[in-house]
Design a protein around this motif. Structure first.
Motif, short mmCIF file in Angstrom:
data_model
loop_
_atom_site.label_atom_id
_atom_site.label_comp_id
_atom_site.label_asym_id
_atom_site.label_seq_id
_atom_site.Cartn_x
_atom_site.Cartn_y
_atom_site.Cartn_z
N GLY A 1 -68.78 -94.91 -12.48
CA GLY A 1 -69.32 -96.25 -11.55
C GLY A 1 -70.69 -95.62 -10.99
N VAL A 2 -71.02 -96.25 -10.05
CA VAL A 2 -72.69 -96.22 -9.59
C VAL A 2 -72.47 -95.78 -8.28
CG1 VAL A 2 -75.03 -96.97 -9.41
CG2 VAL A 2 -73.51 -97.64 -11.60
N VAL A 3 -73.27 -94.65 -7.56
CA VAL A 3 -73.03 -94.44 -6.27
C VAL A 3 -74.35 -93.89 -5.81
CG1 VAL A 3 -70.76 -94.03 -6.24
CG2 VAL A 3 -72.38 -92.21 -6.58
N THR A 4 -74.67 -93.85 -4.62
CA THR A 4 -76.08 -93.37 -3.86
C THR A 4 -75.51 -92.30 -3.16
OG1 THR A 4 -75.92 -94.87 -1.84
CG2 THR A 4 -77.15 -95.67 -4.10
N ASP A 5 -76.34 -91.39 -2.90
CA ASP A 5 -76.43 -90.32 -2.18
C ASP A 5 -77.51 -89.80 -1.54
OD1 ASP A 5 -74.79 -88.35 -0.62
OD2 ASP A 5 -74.45 -87.15 -2.56
N THR A 6 -77.53 -89.01 -0.28
CA THR A 6 -78.62 -88.19 0.10
C THR A 6 -78.32 -86.63 0.16
OG1 THR A 6 -79.31 -89.79 1.67
CG2 THR A 6 -80.10 -87.40 1.97
N GLU A 7 -78.88 -85.99 -0.96
CA GLU A 7 -78.52 -84.59 -1.50
C GLU A 7 -78.79 -83.40 -0.19
OE1 GLU A 7 -77.04 -84.59 -3.95
OE2 GLU A 7 -77.14 -86.60 -4.71
N ALA A 8 -77.92 -82.66 -0.38
CA ALA A 8 -78.16 -81.44 0.14
C ALA A 8 -79.08 -80.44 -0.69
CB ALA A 8 -76.95 -80.41 0.48
N ASP A 9 -79.41 -79.09 -0.37
CA ASP A 9 -80.13 -78.17 -1.40
C ASP A 9 -78.91 -77.83 -2.37
OD1 ASP A 9 -81.73 -76.23 -2.72
OD2 ASP A 9 -81.51 -74.80 -0.91
N GLU A 10 -79.01 -78.05 -3.42
CA GLU A 10 -77.73 -77.73 -4.42
C GLU A 10 -78.10 -77.48 -5.82
OE1 GLU A 10 -73.70 -80.26 -6.01
OE2 GLU A 10 -75.16 -81.21 -4.78
N LEU A 11 -77.34 -76.50 -6.38
CA LEU A 11 -77.39 -75.97 -7.65
C LEU A 11 -76.09 -76.40 -8.27
CD1 LEU A 11 -78.93 -73.02 -9.48
CD2 LEU A 11 -76.41 -73.49 -9.74
N PHE A 12 -76.00 -77.11 -9.23
CA PHE A 12 -74.65 -77.23 -9.99
C PHE A 12 -74.63 -77.00 -11.47
CE2 PHE A 12 -76.50 -81.60 -9.85
CZ PHE A 12 -76.18 -82.26 -11.05
N VAL A 13 -73.52 -76.76 -12.06
CA VAL A 13 -73.33 -76.95 -13.75
C VAL A 13 -71.98 -77.91 -14.02
CG1 VAL A 13 -72.51 -75.38 -15.43
CG2 VAL A 13 -74.17 -74.53 -13.76
N VAL A 14 -72.47 -78.67 -14.87
CA VAL A 14 -71.80 -79.80 -15.21
C VAL A 14 -70.73 -79.09 -16.18
CG1 VAL A 14 -71.26 -81.83 -16.70
CG2 VAL A 14 -73.17 -81.67 -15.08
N ILE A 15 -69.52 -79.45 -16.04
CA ILE A 15 -68.53 -78.84 -16.88
C ILE A 15 -67.62 -79.77 -17.77
CG2 ILE A 15 -65.87 -77.62 -16.59
CD1 ILE A 15 -68.10 -76.20 -15.30
N SER A 16 -67.74 -81.13 -17.44
CA SER A 16 -67.25 -82.05 -18.00
C SER A 16 -68.04 -83.39 -17.85
CB SER A 16 -65.65 -82.34 -18.41
OG SER A 16 -65.08 -82.41 -17.16
N GLY A 17 -68.10 -84.34 -18.57
CA GLY A 17 -68.36 -85.64 -18.32
C GLY A 17 -69.86 -85.72 -18.70
N SER A 18 -70.48 -87.12 -18.06
CA SER A 18 -72.01 -87.40 -18.16
C SER A 18 -72.34 -88.36 -17.21
CB SER A 18 -72.25 -87.70 -19.41
OG SER A 18 -71.68 -89.04 -19.70
N ALA A 19 -73.43 -88.04 -16.58
CA ALA A 19 -74.30 -88.98 -15.51
C ALA A 19 -75.59 -89.03 -15.80
CB ALA A 19 -73.83 -88.59 -14.14
N THR A 20 -76.10 -90.16 -15.15
CA THR A 20 -77.72 -90.25 -15.21
C THR A 20 -77.96 -90.17 -13.64
OG1 THR A 20 -77.99 -91.34 -16.89
CG2 THR A 20 -79.61 -91.57 -15.81
N ILE A 21 -78.80 -89.37 -13.08
CA ILE A 21 -79.08 -89.04 -11.56
C ILE A 21 -80.50 -89.48 -11.67
CG2 ILE A 21 -79.16 -87.55 -9.78
CD1 ILE A 21 -77.09 -85.75 -11.50
N GLU A 22 -80.67 -90.66 -10.85
CA GLU A 22 -82.04 -91.21 -10.51
C GLU A 22 -82.45 -90.58 -9.13
OE1 GLU A 22 -82.99 -95.39 -11.48
OE2 GLU A 22 -80.93 -95.43 -12.25
N VAL A 23 -83.75 -89.75 -9.12
CA VAL A 23 -84.11 -89.28 -7.90
C VAL A 23 -85.34 -90.11 -7.30
CG1 VAL A 23 -85.05 -87.25 -6.58
CG2 VAL A 23 -83.44 -86.73 -8.44
N GLU A 24 -85.11 -90.82 -6.13
CA GLU A 24 -86.15 -91.74 -5.76
C GLU A 24 -87.33 -91.10 -5.46
OE1 GLU A 24 -86.54 -93.38 -1.42
OE2 GLU A 24 -85.06 -94.33 -2.43
#
Length: 114
Positions: A54-77
């Motif tokens: 799906g498509v969602v919006t968010d306001t992020e925290a200071d985060e580091l992450f590693v993707v384990i599975s799946g895929s996404a496109t993240i557009e940063v305003e």
């Protein structure tokens, strides 16, 4: 938790973390997660998070992450568009306004600093 531990991320059981209706742009994405460690002052959080397509919006925290599975496109305003998949490490900055287009259910391990 007060002791060292290990967690097999692909099999970790997660709990529902409902999205606010205003965050959903399209589809019927569902979020689940599990906090596995939090500092005594609550300013550092480590965990596992998952979102279905799906498509969602968010306001992020200071985060580091590693993707384990799946895929996404993240557009940063006002910034880059990030394409993430298994094995990718990504950093989001506090206050980043993002739009996540999740192509296939994405599971990540994260470290957030508040």
């Amino acid at each position: 938790m007060t002791h060292s531990f290990v967690l097999h991320i692909p099999d970790a059981e997660l709990e529902p973390e409902p999205l606010a209706p205003g965050q959903i742009v399209s589809g019927t994405p569902e979020v689940t997660g599990k906090v596995v460690w939090e500092s005594e002052d609550g300013r550092q959080v480590r965990g596992v998070w998952q979102i279905t397509p799906g498509v969602v919006t968010d306001t992020e925290a200071d985060e580091l992450f590693v993707v384990i599975s799946g895929s996404a496109t993240i557009e940063v305003e006002g910034g880059p568009t990030l394409t993430v998949g298994p094995g990718d490490l990504a950093v989001l900055r506090e206050g980043d306004r993002t739009t996540w287009t999740v192509h296939e259910t994405l599971r990540k391990a994260y470290a957030i600093n508040l």
